[in-house]
Scaffold this motif. Structure first.
Motif, PDB file in Angstrom:
ATOM      1  N   THR A 116       0.786  -1.251   0.000  1.00 37.82           N
ATOM      2  CA  THR A 116       0.000   0.000   0.000  1.00 37.82           C
ATOM      3  C   THR A 116       0.814   1.296   0.000  1.00 37.82           C
ATOM      4  O   THR A 116       0.614   2.134  -0.874  1.00 37.82           O
ATOM      5  N   PRO A 117       1.759   1.529   0.918  1.00 38.60           N
ATOM      6  CA  PRO A 117       2.443   2.821   0.882  1.00 38.60           C
ATOM      7  C   PRO A 117       3.444   2.954  -0.263  1.00 38.60           C
ATOM      8  O   PRO A 117       3.864   4.051  -0.596  1.00 38.60           O
ATOM      9  N   VAL A 118       3.830   1.824  -0.872  1.00 35.31           N
ATOM     10  CA  VAL A 118       4.851   1.859  -1.931  1.00 35.31           C
ATOM     11  C   VAL A 118       4.212   2.089  -3.295  1.00 35.31           C
ATOM     12  O   VAL A 118       4.717   2.863  -4.110  1.00 35.31           O
ATOM     13  N   LYS A 119       3.094   1.410  -3.537  1.00 37.43           N
ATOM     14  CA  LYS A 119       2.478   1.406  -4.858  1.00 37.43           C
ATOM     15  C   LYS A 119       2.209   2.811  -5.390  1.00 37.43           C
ATOM     16  O   LYS A 119       2.587   3.143  -6.518  1.00 37.43           O
ATOM     17  N   SER A 120       1.588   3.646  -4.586  1.00 34.44           N
ATOM     18  CA  SER A 120       1.232   4.996  -5.060  1.00 34.44           C
ATOM     19  C   SER A 120       2.478   5.833  -5.313  1.00 34.44           C
ATOM     20  O   SER A 120       2.532   6.615  -6.267  1.00 34.44           O
ATOM     21  N   PHE A 121       3.502   5.661  -4.465  1.00 32.91           N
ATOM     22  CA  PHE A 121       4.738   6.441  -4.630  1.00 32.91           C
ATOM     23  C   PHE A 121       5.470   6.044  -5.921  1.00 32.91           C
ATOM     24  O   PHE A 121       5.920   6.912  -6.677  1.00 32.91           O
ATOM     25  N   ILE A 122       5.561   4.736  -6.177  1.00 31.37           N
ATOM     26  CA  ILE A 122       6.230   4.242  -7.386  1.00 31.37           C
ATOM     27  C   ILE A 122       5.490   4.711  -8.638  1.00 31.37           C
ATOM     28  O   ILE A 122       6.094   5.182  -9.604  1.00 31.37           O
ATOM     29  N   GLN A 123       4.171   4.585  -8.604  1.00 33.89           N
ATOM     30  CA  GLN A 123       3.376   4.980  -9.776  1.00 33.89           C
ATOM     31  C   GLN A 123       3.451   6.471 -10.023  1.00 33.89           C
ATOM     32  O   GLN A 123       3.519   6.924 -11.163  1.00 33.89           O
ATOM     33  N   LYS A 124       3.443   7.247  -8.953  1.00 32.48           N
ATOM     34  CA  LYS A 124       3.496   8.704  -9.082  1.00 32.48           C
ATOM     35  C   LYS A 124       4.813   9.152  -9.715  1.00 32.48           C
ATOM     36  O   LYS A 124       4.850  10.030 -10.581  1.00 32.48           O
ATOM     37  N   GLY A 125       5.898   8.529  -9.270  1.00 34.04           N
ATOM     38  CA  GLY A 125       7.222   8.908  -9.806  1.00 34.04           C
ATOM     39  C   GLY A 125       7.579   8.205 -11.094  1.00 34.04           C
ATOM     40  O   GLY A 125       8.563   8.549 -11.736  1.00 34.04           O
ATOM     41  N   LYS A 126       6.768   7.179 -11.468  1.00 31.32           N
ATOM     42  CA  LYS A 126       7.023   6.382 -12.671  1.00 31.32           C
ATOM     43  C   LYS A 126       8.474   5.884 -12.707  1.00 31.32           C
ATOM     44  O   LYS A 126       9.200   6.067 -13.684  1.00 31.32           O
TER      45      LYS A 126
END
Length: 620
Positions: free
Chosen positions: A522-532
């Motif tokens: 959960t806390p990783v997925k959004s960060f990775i996707q946001k930064g691509k």
């Protein structure tokens, strides 16, 4: 015309020397015996491999061209040793042999500071202890501020195929005469070395269905850090087969006619790349040896028979090869052969690859006793850089052992010398966790930028890349994850579950947890996707997290040794008067003349007690 730099020889070392000198603003002349064979792959049609792949990425980070040429001409790519730690990962690529040489020439011809001349250099012009130019076979004289010799296997080269011997620097090409005699007359010591190559065969005559398919990586990467090249989308396979006891019996039939065993070849060959007859003779208990069929290009039937290097008579080569599965109807393009050639023990050089005896004269490649395209290319790069710096009256550029495999290579050659063809291995580097293939750009691009080889644009790309790595690491250091989110991942990889929150960094530090396992937490997925973030950036995160302890330990060890590198030894230091030094240490120190105590400590035969004695006499 007075050139800044003249490079003699157009092989891997020579091509890279020309490119580095020209890119630093030097008016550069390449003199080679045949302009059609610039950048020729004399042996196997491949670049990289264990430790060699690291060297190629370092060459690229320093502004060299080998990685780019390889990417542009590759037909297959593999990252070797992926089952081991990242210090051992080594890129390797098969290349289109003809296209590789063509691409090198295209690269050089696009450089405005490069001139070409086709002829054999027979004499090095030396005046008052300084090299001032060269004289060619037709009597043409060229003068320059600095000269780089990259003569490969051509110096008085002799080719052996069974009982037959003939002069040659490579199959179908004449050898080079005159330079060895000229240098010996000026006090240089020369020796002889030997290398060999397998037969080339017609792929249309092979039955690949009897061999084991060897594909490239499913998602191939590339060598160069530059954005001007891209990974392969289509690859060409290699194939694996094996010798058998009948093969070995037929090979033994030719031993009496083998130049390796009948005394015709007196020099030493590469220990770690033995000929097939040497393998059979040394490893009598082995019932088989690997034989790889490697294509020489996209549109050619020519196959390189890797693992079958030999100088046996041609009829024996063919008879033995036909016993190998898939080779029953093999047709030869040309037999394998061995070649003996002159080299100059590299202890006669300074660390910038300039000779100690003659100022402004530089050696690079097999003339220094090395074997392999990558080792030669790295020396050519460094010799070209340093010849240009000398011509521009600037300080030499020397890499330390903790800065690159190239630093290890050159330091080994200068301080230890070599009596057999030198080949790079990861085991030679005491800081291999620092000297990974993936971080060569971070280690060396800033140095290349400072030298003026790399432009501001390339540095901006690197700085952006490093910034993104740091963002990822910082996020994992600062962000906590709940047990309900991380425990499914831990269970999947059979790692102990937790009852309370903790930092992402700590969980990724666990041996069994991979970064790819945590991407959907959960806390990783959004960060990775946001930064691509790319796969490469996530891989870098994992390396830096998992191996941070080892990396810091190596850095501390390197700093301790740097203390020795800061202790300079006076140029006129008299070792022979220090009786408390061992006899071997006095002899080798007097011969090699190290600049620092660190260099002295790395010389074979110089013990820790000898270093302690030197510390006392230097006044430390």
């Amino acid at each position: 015309m007075l050139y800044d730099v003249i490079v003699v020889g157009g092989g891997h070392a020579g091509s890279e020397a020309v490119a580095s000198a020209a890119n630093m603003g030097a008016q550069t002349l390449l003199i080679t015996m045949n302009l059609q064979t610039i950048g020729q792959m004399s042996c196997n049609p491949a670049v990289g491999g264990i430790a060699k792949g690291q060297i190629v990425r370092e060459i690229d980070a320093l502004g060299g061209y080998m990685a780019r040429v390889t990417d542009l001409t590759a037909i297959q790519f593999k990252m070797l040793n992926k089952s081991k730690g990242p210090a051992m990962w080594s890129p390797r690529a098969q290349s289109d042999r003809m296209r590789f040489a063509e691409c090198w020439r295209e690269q050089l011809e696009q450089m405005p500071n490069v001139s070409f001349f086709q002829d054999m250099v027979q004499e090095v012009l030396i005046e008052n202890g300084k090299c001032v130019g060269v004289k060619t076979g037709i009597g043409t004289t060229f003068r320059a501020k600095c000269i780089v010799l990259t003569n490969g296997t051509f110096l008085n080269g002799v080719i052996h195929i069974g009982e037959k011997q003939f002069a040659g620097g490579r199959s179908g090409e004449s050898n080079s005469k005159g330079i060895t005699k000229c240098l010996e007359q000026n006090g240089f010591i020369s020796g002889r070395m030997k290398t060999g190559t397998p037969p080339r065969v017609d792929g249309r005559s092979l039955d690949f269905s009897k061999m084991i398919l060897q594909n490239g990586d499913k998602n191939p990467k590339k060598f160069s850090f530059s954005e001007t090249t891209t990974p392969l989308k289509v690859q060409k396979p290699c194939y694996l087969s094996h010798t058998n006891m009948l093969t070995h019996e037929y090979l033994k039939e030719g031993f009496e006619r083998s130049p390796m065993f009948n005394g015709s070849i007196k020099s030493i060959g590469p220990r770690y790349c033995p000929s097939i007859e040497d393998k059979i003779n040394r490893f009598t208990d082995r019932e088989s040896h690997q034989i790889f069929s490697e294509p020489e290009g996209w549109n050619t039937a020519e196959i390189y028979v890797n693992g079958f290097s030999t100088s046996l008579p041609a009829d024996i080569q063919e008879k033995a090869l036909k016993t190998i599965p898939g080779f029953e109807n093999v047709r030869f393009f040309r037999p394998g052969y061995a070649i003996e050639y002159d080299y100059f023990p590299p202890t006669q050089l300074k660390h910038n690859l300039e000779t100690k005896l003659v100022e402004n004269l530089f050696f690079a490649g097999q003339i220094n006793g090395t074997t392999g395209y990558e080792e030669a290319d790295a020396q050519g790069l460094m010799a070209g850089i340093n010849a240009t710096l000398k011509a521009q009256e600037r300080e030499p550029f020397v890499l330390e052992r903790d800065q690159g495999y190239i630093g290890v290579l050159i330091d080994d050659l200068i301080t230890k010398g070599t009596e057999e063809p030198y080949r790079m291995f990861t085991s030679r580097a005491e800081y291999r966790m620092l000297l990974r293939q993936d971080n060569a750009d971070q280690r060396l691009m800033p140095l290349a930028h400072k030298l003026g080889i790399l432009n501001d644009k390339a540095m901006a790309v690197l700085e952006k890349k490093v910034s993104r790595y740091k963002e990822l690491i910082s996020y994992f250091e600062k962000t906590s994850v709940l047990p309900k989110d991380i425990n499914p991942v831990l269970k999947k990889v059979k790692s102990s579950p937790v009852a309370q929150s903790d930092k992402l960094f700590k969980f990724l530090s666990r041996p069994s947890v991979r970064a790819k396992d945590m991407i959907n937490v959960t806390p990783v997925k959004s960060f990775i996707q946001k930064g691509k973030y790319t796969d490469e950036e996530i891989e870098q995160l994992e390396i830096k997290v998992k191996y941070s302890g080892y990396i810091e330990k190596e850095k501390r060890n390197a700093l301790r040794l740097k203390e020795l590198s800061n202790i300079k030894i006076p140029k006129a230091f008299n070792y022979s008067n220090i009786m408390s030094l061992s006899f071997e240490a006095r002899e080798k120190l007097s011969k090699i003349r190290p600049n620092t105590l660190l260099q002295a400590s790395l010389i074979s035969g110089v013990s820790p007690s000898d270093v302690s004695v030197l510390l006392v006499y230097i006044g430390r």
